[in-house]
Design a protein around this motif. Structure first.
Motif, PDB file in Angstrom:
ATOM      1  N   VAL A  32      46.274  11.703   8.116  1.00 21.72           N
ATOM      2  CA  VAL A  32      45.852  10.907   6.961  1.00 21.72           C
ATOM      3  C   VAL A  32      44.384  10.538   7.143  1.00 21.72           C
ATOM      4  O   VAL A  32      44.005   9.948   8.158  1.00 21.72           O
ATOM      5  CB  VAL A  32      46.711   9.631   6.821  1.00 21.72           C
ATOM      6  N   VAL A  33      43.579  10.887   6.149  1.00 20.17           N
ATOM      7  CA  VAL A  33      42.162  10.536   6.152  1.00 20.17           C
ATOM      8  C   VAL A  33      41.983   9.128   5.605  1.00 20.17           C
ATOM      9  O   VAL A  33      41.206   8.333   6.123  1.00 20.17           O
ATOM     10  CB  VAL A  33      41.357  11.548   5.305  1.00 20.17           C
ATOM     11  N   TRP A  34      42.732   8.812   4.555  1.00 21.54           N
ATOM     12  CA  TRP A  34      42.607   7.518   3.869  1.00 21.54           C
ATOM     13  C   TRP A  34      43.884   7.273   3.095  1.00 21.54           C
ATOM     14  O   TRP A  34      44.501   8.215   2.591  1.00 21.54           O
ATOM     15  CB  TRP A  34      41.413   7.584   2.921  1.00 21.54           C
ATOM     16  N   SER A  35      44.297   6.015   3.005  1.00 16.94           N
ATOM     17  CA  SER A  35      45.467   5.684   2.183  1.00 16.94           C
ATOM     18  C   SER A  35      45.348   4.261   1.663  1.00 16.94           C
ATOM     19  O   SER A  35      44.643   3.431   2.241  1.00 16.94           O
ATOM     20  CB  SER A  35      46.761   5.842   2.982  1.00 16.94           C
ATOM     21  N   VAL A  36      46.044   4.018   0.570  1.00 18.34           N
ATOM     22  CA  VAL A  36      46.072   2.690  -0.026  1.00 18.34           C
ATOM     23  C   VAL A  36      47.418   2.505  -0.731  1.00 18.34           C
ATOM     24  O   VAL A  36      48.016   3.466  -1.220  1.00 18.34           O
ATOM     25  CB  VAL A  36      44.895   2.488  -1.019  1.00 18.34           C
ATOM     26  N   LYS A  37      47.894   1.258  -0.747  1.00 17.54           N
ATOM     27  CA  LYS A  37      49.091   0.896  -1.498  1.00 17.54           C
ATOM     28  C   LYS A  37      48.712  -0.272  -2.391  1.00 17.54           C
ATOM     29  O   LYS A  37      48.196  -1.282  -1.915  1.00 17.54           O
ATOM     30  CB  LYS A  37      50.231   0.498  -0.581  1.00 17.54           C
TER      31      LYS A  37
END
Length: 87
Positions: A32-37
């Motif tokens: 995962v390079v980047w994630s958001v919830k």
């Protein structure tokens, strides 16, 4: 959800990799390079250790309980200098 997204990206790679490349890719090669919830929705930018320049944008729509995958190819990485007066 992030692990599910990684598995879906791996599945896409395995379905689209050229069999003549003789590559064995596993979930350990997917990161995962980047994630958001936000509320019930998720988004992640995912890549692999393969030297193919690909990355995957996965979006989970919690309202519809649907997961979408977009596959992209990186073509260039250019440094652009910003003049302080231009900000």
């Amino acid at each position: 959800m992030i692990e599910r997204m990684r598995r879906e990206a791996l599945k896409w790679v395995k379905q689209h990799i050229d069999i003549t490349d003789d590559v064995n890719i596993t979930i350990d090669d997917v990161y995962v390079v980047w994630s958001v919830k936000v509320l019930q929705n998720w988004k992640a930018l995912i890549s692999t250790t393969l030297p193919d320049g690909m990355y995957y944008e996965l979006t989970y729509n919690g309202d519809k309980d649907e997961l979408y995958l977009d596959a992209y190819k990186k073509f260039d990485n250019v440094k652009i200098l910003i003049d302080k007066e231009e900000k």
